[in-house]
Every structure is written in structure tokens, then in C-alpha cells.
Design an enzyme around this catalytic site. Structure first.
Site, PDB file in Angstrom:
ATOM      1  N   TYR A 141       0.871  -1.175   0.000  1.00 36.67           N
ATOM      2  CA  TYR A 141       0.000   0.000   0.000  1.00 36.67           C
ATOM      3  C   TYR A 141       0.903   1.218   0.000  1.00 36.67           C
ATOM      4  CZ  TYR A 141      -3.298   3.528   1.747  1.00 36.67           C
ATOM      5  OH  TYR A 141      -4.061   4.652   1.918  1.00 36.67           O
ATOM      6  N   ASP A 236       9.506   2.525  -0.861  1.00 38.74           N
ATOM      7  CA  ASP A 236       8.553   3.234  -0.005  1.00 38.74           C
ATOM      8  C   ASP A 236       8.907   2.894   1.442  1.00 38.74           C
ATOM      9  OD1 ASP A 236       6.469   4.015   1.585  1.00 38.74           O
ATOM     10  OD2 ASP A 236       4.888   3.246   0.285  1.00 38.74           O
ATOM     11  N   LYS A 264       5.732   9.733   8.231  1.00 39.67           N
ATOM     12  CA  LYS A 264       5.531   9.255   9.610  1.00 39.67           C
ATOM     13  C   LYS A 264       6.583   9.795  10.586  1.00 39.67           C
ATOM     14  CE  LYS A 264       2.794   5.302   8.137  1.00 39.67           C
ATOM     15  NZ  LYS A 264       1.411   5.507   8.490  1.00 39.67           N
TER      16      LYS A 264
HETATM   17  N1  HOZ Z   1      -3.323   3.568   6.160  1.00 38.40           N
HETATM   18  C1  HOZ Z   1      -2.892   3.591   7.512  1.00 38.40           C
HETATM   19  C2  HOZ Z   1      -2.365   2.275   7.951  1.00 38.40           C
HETATM   20  N2  HOZ Z   1      -1.571   1.580   7.048  1.00 38.40           N
HETATM   21  C3  HOZ Z   1      -3.990   4.002   8.445  1.00 38.40           C
HETATM   22  C4  HOZ Z   1      -4.020   5.441   8.682  1.00 38.40           C
HETATM   23  C5  HOZ Z   1      -5.009   5.851   9.755  1.00 38.40           C
HETATM   24  O1  HOZ Z   1      -6.099   5.348   9.798  1.00 38.40           O
HETATM   25  O2  HOZ Z   1      -4.667   6.734  10.520  1.00 38.40           O
END
Ligand code: HOZ
Length: 424
Positions: A141, A236, A264
Site C-alpha cells: 500500500y 517506499d 511518519k
Molecule cells: N493507512 C494507515 C495504515 N496503514 C492508516 C491510517 C489511519 O487510519 O490513521
């Protein structure tokens, strides 16, 4: 208002009541709690409950929540203003820190999220190579831009939409999806699309279909295939950068990607993304080159200050061995409990990232991750939550640890996880 009241109101105003789908708890059942505050390894809910948190705001909180040094850095920056719309000194300091720990990054551009970073890196790879197709891997992802929401992990997979509606078929056709950890598939894809592949983008260790590591030699093969075919290799490392080592997976595996995406941790808990790499490629970006990318809040002084404090703490503390030991302790407790109970369990782990998959099959790609019993995971999640331990609310997400978990937090979590597995 308590969590139930807040969620009822939120559902009237916000789709699904949440601003990011996986937070809705749909795959684990029940309703999400609302968080009022967070300190160290603990979340305090709107209902006054204290939960040991293994989500760590999905990665950024490697020093625990609300770390005093990061808070002080934000407060100091706040004295000077919240956004300037001009270059600011923090951006230069941030770039220096990133370049210092990621030797593959000669130049870096800041943006506002991991999604922006990967989207921009792909545009840059296409502009640089003058090719259109990209290769991604099933279950990886890379945020929610169109060409990457094909066979995507994270919430897209959790909620049954790995190929999102709204992505034109003509866009999706430019994305070649391959199974992770399959070297032959890479060679075949390059042969079938000769001279057309702009880049390979991957999470070198996957964190978005649960946590998965590469087979020995796999990433080296990816590097070689990109070089041989004139394609840009994009790592990534939004999740893994500064989390598994200061220089990310590329430091651990001794691989030099052409471009790297970060996010992050480099924002210290404020919204940030970044992409960087070889100067020759990065200099294709406007205003030097023809590839356009921009952002009003890019390099925001508060976010830069928070991120710089977070990176400086990592430089000072070098907490990686300690984090690895904490994660091993949890995985060992879970595996021991599962063995006693006769429940099949896999626990892939590296440093402060890991996942528990309820399956007998070693997990090395999306297909094997999907053999994990999602119903058992949901039961386990809810038993742990009732006992005060918050896990990622999906069978297909990584767990994250912080240095604040050391001590009583980890011992309590091991007890809860052990009894949680025994209760299944
Ligand atoms: N896409 C995020 C985890 N892989 C989640 C982000 C969130 O819900 O804060």
C-alpha cells in the site's frame, strides 16, 4: 461526550464516522473508541479508559506519544509562526538530517503525507524515464493516489476494495501488479513490457498486509532487474524509514534505491512526507526540470521542528536494539501461547514492526497473508481491547512499538496477549 455519543454524531457528519477507513473497526466488529489524549505508550479514551497502544499513530510515535522534547520543539517553533509560504531554516536542517542517514538520498523534497510522497516519486520516475508503466506488488500500500490503488493493502484490503472504485481502467492498466517475493515474476514482467516500465515501487519490508519480510536475495534481485532494464527503483520507506534503522531497510539490506519515500517518523507526529534520491533524477523536478510538484504547507515549520526533534532523539538514543528486544518478547509470548493452545500462528518481525497471522502457512506474500483467520484475529483483538491493550484494528496491518513500551507496559501486554490467545 463519550465514545459512543461521539461516534453516533460523527457518523452523521463524516463518512463512516472516521477520517481514515481502518479506524472504523469494521473488520474487527464493534465501534471505535475516541482518543482524548496520549502519553508514552498509553492512549486515554473519551470514556476515561487507559489503553496500551500498539498502533503508535500508525508508526510516527517511535518515542511514545507526546514526548517532551518533541512537544518543546513544536512550542518553540510556534513562537515564530505556523506557516510562512517561503523557504524556512528548518527545511534545510531536516534535509541535512535525512541525507546524513540515507546515503542513497542526495536531494530531498518535503511534502505533506506519504501519499503525496509516493504519488510524486512515481510522476518523477515517469518524467525521468519518459515511460508510463509502473510495477507494484500485491498487498503493498503506497497511499491513495489513483495508479497505486490497485491490489492495495491496508484499509483498501481490509474493507474489500483493493482495487478502488473511481480509478479509471485506463490508469490501472499502467500499473503492473506482481506477487511479492517472486523473482521470476519480475523478470517476466520486464520481458513482457520491454522498454515500458518507468519504475518498481515497493515497501521493501511490507507493513500494509500485516508485516512481511523479503526472502534472502529478493531485494537484491529487484535492484538488479531495475538497473538492467533502465527502470527507477523506488523504496517506499514511509513506515520503515528511521523505524527499523536510522537508514531504513536500505541500510539493513545494503541496497541503494534510486528514490526513497519517507513520512511518519520524520514528522514527529505532525503531517509530513518526503521523497528523495539521486540528484540527477531529483533535478527533473520544477523549478529545475519539467516534472511539476508543489505544496502550500510543504516544509511547514511546525512539522519540520517536530520531525527534527524526533530524528535528533533517534540519533542520540539509537534505540533499535532495545526496540527489537521488546518486539521479540511479545512475539515469543504469542508464539508460546499459541503452541500451548494448538493454534497455528506466524509472527514475522523486524525491529519494532511485526504482525500475528493466525495461519499455519509461513507468510511471504499477500496470498499467504490472506490465509490468516480474520475471525480469530477479530476475537483476539476484542479480548485484548477489553483487557486494556489496543492492537491495529485489522488483521492486515503491522503493529508498532515505541521506546515508551519498555518496562511495565510490555510485561502487561505480554500477559494480555498470552491470555488472549489462550481464550480463543
Ligand atoms: N493507512 C494507515 C495504515 N496503514 C492508516 C491510517 C489511519 O487510519 O490513521
Amino acid at each position: 461526550m463519550n465514545s459512543e455519543q461521539l461516534f453516533a454524531r460523527a457518523q452523521q457528519l463524516i463518512p463512516g464516522g472516521v477520517n481514515s477507513p481502518v479506524r472504523a473497526f469494521r473488520s474487527v466488529g464493534g465501534a471505535p473508541f475516541f482518543t482524548k489524549s496520549a502519553h508514552g505508550a498509553t492512549l486515554t479514551t473519551a470514556d476515561g479508559r487507559e489503553l496500551i497502544d500498539f498502533v503508535c499513530t500508525w508508526g510516527p510515535a517511535i518515542h511514545g506519544h507526546n514526548h517532551p522534547r518533541i512537544k518543546a520543539a513544536i512550542a518553540a517553533a510556534l513562537e515564530n509562526g505556523t506557516s510562512f509560504g517561503t523557504p524556512n531554516p528548518y527545511e534545510v536542517q531536516m534535509a541535512e538530517l535525512i541525507v546524513k542517514f540515507f546515503p542513497s538520498i542526495q536531494k530531498i523534497r518535503m511534502c505533506n503525507s506519504g501519499t503525496e510522497a509516493t504519488m510524486s516519486a512515481i510522476r518523477l520516475a515517469r518524467g525521468f524515464t519518459r515511460r508510463d508503466k509502473i510495477i507494484k506488488f500485491a498487498g503493498c500500500y503506497h497511499g491513495h493516489s489513483d495508479s497505486l490503488l490497485v491490489a492495495a493493502g491496508s484499509g483498501a484490503l481490509t474493507h474489500g476494495n483493493p482495487d478502488s472504485a473511481g480509478v479509471p481502467a485506463s490508469f490501472a492498466r499502467e500499473t503492473v501488479v506482481l506477487p511479492y517475493n517472486d523473482t521470476a515474476a519480475i523478470d517476466a514482467a520486464f520481458a513482457a513490457n520491454s522498454g515500458q516500465i518507468a519504475c518498481i515501487i515497493l515497501e521493501p519490508y511490507i507493513g500494509n498486509v500485516g508485516f512481511i519480510k523479503p526472502d534472502a536475495g529478493y531485494l537484491q534481485h529487484v535492484r538488479k532487474a531495475c538497473t538492467a532494464n533502465g527502470a527507477v527503483l523506488i523504496f517506499d520507506e514511509v513506515m520503515t524509514g528511521f523505524r527499523l534503522a536510522r537508514g531504513g531497510v536500505q541500510e539493513i539490506e545494503k541496497i541503494t534505491p534510486d528514490l526513497t519515500c519517507l513520512g511518519k517518523i520524520i514528522g514527529g507526529g505532525l503531517p509530513v512526507g518526503a521523497f528523495g534520491g539521486r540528484a540527477e533524477i531529483m533535478d527533473q523536478l520544477a523549478p529545475l526540470g519539467p516534472v511539476y510538484q508543489a505544496g502550500t504547507l510543504s516544509g511547514n515549520p511546525l512539522a519540520m521542528a517536530a520531525g527534527i526533534a524526533s530524528l535528533q532523539l533517534l540519533e542520540e538514543l539509537n534505540p533499535y536494539a532495545k526496540l527489537d528486544a521488546l518486539a521479540r518478547k511479545i512475539c515469543a509470548a504469542a508464539l508460546a501461547a499459541a503452541k500451548t493452545k494448538g493454534i497455528p500462528l506466524q509472527a514475522p518481525q523486524a525491529g519494532s514492526m511485526f504482525s500475528l497471522f493466525f495461519t499455519a502457512m509461513p507468510v511471504r506474500d499477500m496470498a499467504s497473508a490472506l490465509t490468516s483467520d480474520a475471525k480469530i484475529f477479530a476475537n483476539f483483538f476484542n479480548v485484548c481491547l477489553a483487557a486494556g491493550v489496543y492492537l491495529p484494528p485489522s488483521a492486515y496491518e503491522s503493529w508498532f512499538l515505541s521506546t515508551a513500551h519498555a518496562g511495565a507496559g510490555i510485561d502487561r501486554a505480554c500477559e494480555v496477549i498470552t491470555s488472549g490467545i489462550q481464550s480463543l
